[in-house]
Design an enzyme around this catalytic site. Structure first.
Site, PDB file in Angstrom:
ATOM      1  N   ARG A  35       0.826  -1.216   0.000  1.00 48.31           N
ATOM      2  CA  ARG A  35       0.000   0.000   0.000  1.00 48.31           C
ATOM      3  C   ARG A  35       0.860   1.267   0.000  1.00 48.31           C
ATOM      4  NH1 ARG A  35      -5.192  -1.812   3.623  1.00 48.31           N
ATOM      5  NH2 ARG A  35      -6.314  -2.572   1.818  1.00 48.31           N
ATOM      6  N   LYS A 200     -22.163 -15.933  -0.184  1.00 47.66           N
ATOM      7  CA  LYS A 200     -23.559 -15.609   0.102  1.00 47.66           C
ATOM      8  C   LYS A 200     -24.254 -14.774  -0.960  1.00 47.66           C
ATOM      9  CE  LYS A 200     -22.965 -14.984   5.017  1.00 47.66           C
ATOM     10  NZ  LYS A 200     -22.841 -13.653   5.551  1.00 47.66           N
ATOM     11  N   GLY A 353     -11.573  -9.050  -2.376  1.00 51.96           N
ATOM     12  CA  GLY A 353     -10.322  -9.495  -1.759  1.00 51.96           C
ATOM     13  C   GLY A 353     -10.006 -10.954  -2.041  1.00 51.96           C
ATOM     14  N   GLY A 376     -14.366  -2.987   0.269  1.00 50.36           N
ATOM     15  CA  GLY A 376     -15.689  -2.364   0.383  1.00 50.36           C
ATOM     16  C   GLY A 376     -15.927  -1.288  -0.655  1.00 50.36           C
TER      17      GLY A 376
END
Ligand code: ADP
Ligand code: MG
Length: 395
Positions: A35, A200, A353, A376
């Site tokens: 990062r 899910k 991810g 997200g």
């Protein structure tokens, strides 16, 4: 979107919001500095324009209180090593308090080019997007640059609030994410195919709903495929099924039909009697899944079919592994779709991810057009939401 390419930076001080939320071991050593290294092009460009940079970032979840284990000092040290120049670290628990104001003044008057503030989440005003705190941060600089794509879905003082006070531009990282997750997918080259898996249905409702109006093909895999299969009447043994989403799943299939998007379900699966790499693996057609078996991957026929659709596509998005790829035995389906993407000459985008981890596991990361770093933020962008951090760069 306004980017740093359009900004006049000569002689200015830039407040740069970076995503330096790096993993650390228990001794406070950075275990992966990707990062930090990924922001170097943005930093170098700003410096080459003749500007100084004050960096702000968050680390972990200190919940609005100073806590030494979440200090950004190790990050400042690593950045200093990478840039081969001094990074002034302002060890101020108020982040933009008196001490920082003084340090910033001295920094502006010095030959130094890089300064870093303490963890923005040491104060509750950060996540509350408090205008006074945002104003204090902004007063340290002339121009704001947002390059923290992973934080762009959060309207915090350091990601959004500061733009009320000084002009805001996007850095190279955020520019690339927006180019591939938004612009390329708003007007995609067709056929446009989405591979959707994961565990899910409930995680992906927003995603399916949005992509249904844009994509040509949606290839369903992962545990959620069994919820869809059960919804249309198949017996799926002891597979993971969201009983409370069966109705929604069949409604989605109907809706896809009405819109004219092709939604594909597995025709065969690979599975076992236990969620384990050690019990024997068997393949079954979807009309012959035994009562004591759980599906852990798409089957061979399905994988071949999906790979052929991917090969003919001009835009491909991968969000969610189609099997439990973490177990060797159940990684074949995911490997097949990822290899098809790697060989596809079109635009290939990886969001999520675990999807990115799967691509890395197969050693095919450099064959993809874009692998999102967002988590997200990338999910929300693929859902068609307007990210607050992107909005401030657009108006
Ligand atoms: P991403 O992080 O890319 O968005 P998700 O978090 O939605 O992906 O889903 C990834 C997880 O889904 C993986 O850990 C994988 O093991 C799991 N998964 C995929 N297929 C199945 C399956 N058939 N049964 C149980 N879990 C599955
Ligand atoms: Mg995940």
């Amino acid at each position: 979107m306004r980017t740093i390419k359009e900004a006049d930076l000569k002689g200015k001080t830039v407040l740069l919001r970076a995503d330096y939320n790096v993993p650390m071991d228990s001794d406070g050593n950075i275990t992966d500095d990707m990062r930090i290294t990924s922001t170097l092009p943005t930093l170098n460009y700003i410096l080459e324009q003749g500007a100084k940079i004050i960096i702000c970032a968050h680390l972990g979840r200190p919940k609005g209180k100073p806590s030494p284990e979440f200090s950004l000092e190790p990050v400042a040290r690593r950045l200093s090593e990478l840039m081969k120049e001094n990074v002034v670290f302002s060890d101020d628990d108020e982040v933009a308090g008196e001490a920082t104001v003084k340090a910033a003044e001295a920094f502006r008057a010095s030959d130094g080019r890089l300064m870093m503030l303490q963890n923005t989440r040491f104060v509750p005003e950060e996540e509350a997007n408090d205008p006074v705190f945002a104003g204090k941060l902004a007063s340290l600089a002339d121009v704001f640059v947002l390059d923290a794509f992973g934080c762009a879905h959060r309207a915090h003082a350091s990601t959004v609030g500061v733009a009320d006070y000084i002009p805001a531009y996007g850095g190279f990282l955020i520019e690339k994410e927006v180019r591939f997750l938004k612009d390329a997918l708003d007007e995609p080259e067709r056929p446009y195919t989405v591979i959707m898996g994961g565990s899910k249905v409930s995680d992906k409702i927003g995603l399916i709903t949005n992509l249904m109006t844009k994509a040509d093909n949606i290839l369903i895999g992962g545990a959620m495929a069994q919820t869809f299969l059960k919804a249309i009447g198949y017996e799926v043994g002891v597979s993971k099924v969201e009983e409370d989403k069966l109705e929604l799943a069949s409604r989605m299939l109907e809706q896809a039909d009405e819109i004219g998007v092709k939604m594909f379900l597995p025709v065969d699966v690979a599975g076992s009697t236990e969620f384990s790499n050690d019990t024997p693996k068997e393949s079954y057609g979807i009309d012959a899944i035994p009562k004591d078996v759980m599906a852990l991957d798409i089957g061979e026929k399905t994988a071949k079919n999906y790979a052929e659709i991917i090969a003919k596509s001009k835009t491909v998005v991968f969000n969610g592994p189609v099997g439990v790829f973490e177990m060797e035995k159940y990684s074949d389906g995911t490997r097949a779709v990822v290899e098809a993407m790697a060989n596809c000459p079109g635009t290939t985008v990886v969001g999520g991810g675990d999807s990115a981890a799967a691509v890395a596991l197969f050693g095919l990361s450099d064959k993809m057009t874009h692998i999102s770093t967002g988590g997200g933020a990338s999910l929300e962008m693929l859902e068609g939401k307007v990210l607050p951090g992107v909005a401030i760069l657009e108006n």
